[in-house]
Design a protein around this motif. Structure first.
Motif, PDB file in Angstrom:
ATOM      1  N   LYS B 289       0.699  -1.562  -0.331  1.00 41.65           N
ATOM      2  CA  LYS B 289      -0.033   0.142   0.104  1.00 41.65           C
ATOM      3  C   LYS B 289       0.818   0.977   0.147  1.00 41.65           C
ATOM      4  O   LYS B 289       1.577   1.365   0.759  1.00 41.65           O
ATOM      5  CB  LYS B 289      -1.066   0.149   0.825  1.00 41.65           C
ATOM      6  N   LEU B 290       1.150   2.158  -0.970  1.00 41.89           N
ATOM      7  CA  LEU B 290       1.825   3.270  -0.731  1.00 41.89           C
ATOM      8  C   LEU B 290       0.886   4.178  -0.230  1.00 41.89           C
ATOM      9  O   LEU B 290      -0.235   4.868  -0.662  1.00 41.89           O
ATOM     10  CB  LEU B 290       1.449   3.694  -2.851  1.00 41.89           C
ATOM     11  N   ARG B 291       1.656   4.967   0.685  1.00 40.06           N
ATOM     12  CA  ARG B 291       0.702   5.449   1.820  1.00 40.06           C
ATOM     13  C   ARG B 291       1.710   6.638   2.039  1.00 40.06           C
ATOM     14  O   ARG B 291       2.856   6.443   2.685  1.00 40.06           O
ATOM     15  CB  ARG B 291       0.507   4.756   2.893  1.00 40.06           C
ATOM     16  N   GLU B 307      -5.520   8.992   0.212  1.00 35.98           N
ATOM     17  CA  GLU B 307      -7.268   8.456  -1.393  1.00 35.98           C
ATOM     18  C   GLU B 307      -5.848   8.880  -2.554  1.00 35.98           C
ATOM     19  O   GLU B 307      -5.059   9.945  -1.996  1.00 35.98           O
ATOM     20  CB  GLU B 307      -7.884   9.804  -0.517  1.00 35.98           C
ATOM     21  N   GLY B 308      -6.195   8.764  -3.270  1.00 45.24           N
ATOM     22  CA  GLY B 308      -6.086   8.755  -4.755  1.00 45.24           C
ATOM     23  C   GLY B 308      -4.769   7.537  -4.887  1.00 45.24           C
ATOM     24  O   GLY B 308      -4.327   8.114  -6.293  1.00 45.24           O
ATOM     25  N   LEU B 309      -4.188   7.269  -3.590  1.00 48.47           N
ATOM     26  CA  LEU B 309      -2.790   6.600  -4.202  1.00 48.47           C
ATOM     27  C   LEU B 309      -3.831   4.797  -3.713  1.00 48.47           C
ATOM     28  O   LEU B 309      -4.150   4.331  -3.289  1.00 48.47           O
ATOM     29  CB  LEU B 309      -1.635   6.591  -2.587  1.00 48.47           C
ATOM     30  N   PRO B 310      -2.442   4.138  -4.953  1.00 39.44           N
ATOM     31  CA  PRO B 310      -2.785   2.547  -5.089  1.00 39.44           C
ATOM     32  C   PRO B 310      -2.769   1.671  -3.614  1.00 39.44           C
ATOM     33  O   PRO B 310      -1.631   2.578  -2.619  1.00 39.44           O
ATOM     34  CB  PRO B 310      -1.740   2.145  -5.826  1.00 39.44           C
ATOM     35  N   GLN B 311      -3.472   1.148  -2.774  1.00 41.47           N
ATOM     36  CA  GLN B 311      -3.615   0.604  -2.201  1.00 41.47           C
ATOM     37  C   GLN B 311      -3.852  -0.518  -1.535  1.00 41.47           C
ATOM     38  O   GLN B 311      -4.554  -1.498  -1.032  1.00 41.47           O
ATOM     39  CB  GLN B 311      -4.803   1.453  -1.078  1.00 41.47           C
ATOM     40  N   ALA B 312      -3.271  -1.182  -3.184  1.00 49.28           N
ATOM     41  CA  ALA B 312      -3.434  -3.168  -3.649  1.00 49.28           C
ATOM     42  C   ALA B 312      -1.988  -3.305  -4.219  1.00 49.28           C
ATOM     43  O   ALA B 312      -1.636  -2.474  -5.386  1.00 49.28           O
ATOM     44  CB  ALA B 312      -4.200  -3.373  -3.133  1.00 49.28           C
ATOM     45  N   GLN B 353      -3.515  12.294  -6.454  1.00 50.27           N
ATOM     46  CA  GLN B 353      -3.505  12.034  -7.795  1.00 50.27           C
ATOM     47  C   GLN B 353      -2.595  11.772  -8.789  1.00 50.27           C
ATOM     48  O   GLN B 353      -1.673  12.607  -8.758  1.00 50.27           O
ATOM     49  CB  GLN B 353      -4.942  13.070  -9.084  1.00 50.27           C
ATOM     50  N   PRO B 354      -2.238  10.993  -9.962  1.00 51.23           N
ATOM     51  CA  PRO B 354      -1.629  10.251 -10.676  1.00 51.23           C
ATOM     52  C   PRO B 354      -1.528  11.857 -11.432  1.00 51.23           C
ATOM     53  O   PRO B 354      -2.289  11.627 -12.229  1.00 51.23           O
ATOM     54  CB  PRO B 354      -1.365   9.758 -10.750  1.00 51.23           C
TER      55      PRO B 354
END
Lengths: 103, 371
Positions: B289-291, B307-312, B353-354
């Motif tokens: 998870k990118l946090r 929020e908006g970052l990949p979590q898996a 957001q990317p």
């Protein structure tokens, strides 16, 4: 008698850096045409190439640079050895090559 | 309306991302210097149109580039980086002496008030300075020749000087960090340097609180409180309230205190950002998870920003020079990943957001606010 223009071919990245396309033609001083003479003239014309082919302090060829001409690998020749007559005559180019390395 | 320009260095070129002050719609420009490793691109605080870029290649070595028009056009400048006097020796990985050898410039730090003056951090560790816009670079040898120099050893990424921070209040004061020697400070414009590593504890070295030998990954400072420093060390997030004289740990409740970048909010000097990475042998985020983690109280208490970052299934890294903040309000935060994504937040990290997803591996991210 006018000395022939020495032809040098650079790898793509160094062409971009120097802002040239195709071969580079160099006029070099009288005397034997050597690797050192050619590279001095090249760097004199295109100072942004200093350090990209040979070390600025020692003059030693960078590890992943090769020098070819007339189907010979001249990379490990003395910088002061005469280049092949056909290079000196402007009939064949002196090739600066980025060695195959990496994956 | 003001805008922002994000300068991205990657393993295969540089990219320039621009947006207006809303920071929602982005234009991506590049690659500049395609195929070259662009360790760092940074603008002058005194003239935002003046940019400097470190361009390097395993084949062709180090080139330096300068732009006077905000990155539209570039010109090569001087690339003669010579150690002053005897280069000397440092320790190699195996503990044997090894001569200092210039490899590349990792970091560029333009002067706060003179566009022609720039500091450059080198591998093997040294600091160089230009005062003529990059034509000529001169070493400040007092750092490399510090009496501890022969005991410095490279980190896994090389013995690099990767962080330079200029003190906006005391112009003769400057901080640098070297992997894996530690942090150093000068109070006389770079003539003399002192290690500032007291309080760091590194289990990877024989004497865990040695004067030097610490793998400092990054330092950060808020310009309004230049005596307060934050540090992401190899392991441990640290803080100093006395200009580096002493450090204490602020890792607190982070899921991992290993990581690379650290940044401070532009308007809140106690708000700090890090990107926890699982470990030094697993350079990816915990649990895939990118946090980004934010502390609003200067450390110890951290909240995940997701929020908006990949979590898996996310296994990228964020390198030490690849996070930056802008000075708009709300503060913008930007970071780039080894997977080629550049993420931005226009609200202090609440949402992301990317900006662009498929660049080469990102080495550095800087941001400028434009009039």
């Amino acid at each position: 008698m006018t000395r022939p223009t020495i032809r040098v071919v650079l790898p793509a990245h160094l062409k971009n850096l120097a802002g040239v396309s195709g071969e580079v033609g160099l006029d070099v001083p009288a005397g034997p045409v050597t690797q050192r003479l050619v590279l001095d003239a090249l760097e004199g014309r295109y100072p942004m190439l200093r350090g990209t082919i040979r070390d600025q302090r020692t003059g030693k060829r960078r590890a992943f640079i090769r020098f070819y001409a007339c189907e010979e690998d001249l990379s490990n020749e003395s910088p002061d050895a005469p280049l092949p007559a056909r290079v000196a005559a402007g009939e064949e180019p002196f090739l600066v090559i980025g060695a195959m390395a990496g994956g | 309306m003001s805008g922002v320009r994000v300068l991205v260095g990657t393993r295969k070129g540089a990219f320039i991302l621009t947006a207006d002050g809303a920071r929602r719609e982005w234009k991506v420009d590049g690659p500049h210097f395609g195929g070259w490793e662009m360790y760092h691109v940074k603008g002058s605080p005194a003239d935002p149109e003046r940019l400097y870029a470190s361009q390097s290649s395993g084949w062709f070595g180090q080139v330096m580039q300068r732009s006077d028009d905000g990155g539209r056009t570039w010109s090569p400048v001087g690339n003669g980086f010579e150690y002053t006097g005897e280069a000397g020796e440092h320790l190699w990985y195996d503990g044997t002496p090894r001569p200092w050898e210039f490899k590349r410039i990792w970091h560029l730090e333009p002067s706060l008030d003179d566009p022609d003056t720039v500091y450059a951090g080198a591998e093997d560790a040294a600091i160089f300075k230009t005062t003529d816009g990059g034509q000529k670079w001169t070493e400040l040898p007092g750092l490399r020749t510090h009496e501890s120099g022969p005991r410095w050893q490279p980190g896994a990424g090389g013995m690099c000087l990767h962080t330079i921070i200029l003190d906006p209040a005391r112009r003769e004061r400057m901080y640098v960090a070297i992997s894996a020697a530690g942090a150093f400070r000068t109070d006389d414009g770079g003539v003399t340097w002192q290690p500032i590593n007291r309080g760091l504890r590194s289990g990877q070295i024989p004497d865990e609180d040695a004067e030097v030998g610490h793998c400092v990954h990054r330092l950060a400072m808020h310009p309004s409180r230049p005596e307060v420093l934050f540090m992401q060390k190899h392991w441990d997030v640290m803080r100093s309230d006395d200009a580096g004289a002493t450090w204490h740990e602020i890792s607190g409740d982070l899921p991992s205190d290993f990581g690379f970048p650290i940044a401070v909010h532009a308007h809140e000097p106690e708000t700090v950002y890090v990107v926890p990475i699982k470990s030094d042998s697993e350079h990816y985020p915990p649990e895939g998870k990118l946090r980004v983690y934010r502390s609003r109280v200067g450390g110890n208490e951290w909240e995940p920003l997701t929020e908006g970052l990949p979590q898996a299934h996310c296994y990228v890294n964020v390198l030490r020079d690849a996070m930056a903040v802008d000075t708009l309000d709300p503060c913008g935060i930007y970071f780039g990943t080894t997977g080629g994504q550049v993420y931005g937040s226009a609200d202090g990290g609440d949402t992301w957001q990317p900006i662009v997803r498929d660049l080469p591996s990102v080495l550095s991210v800087e941001v400028q606010v434009l009039p």
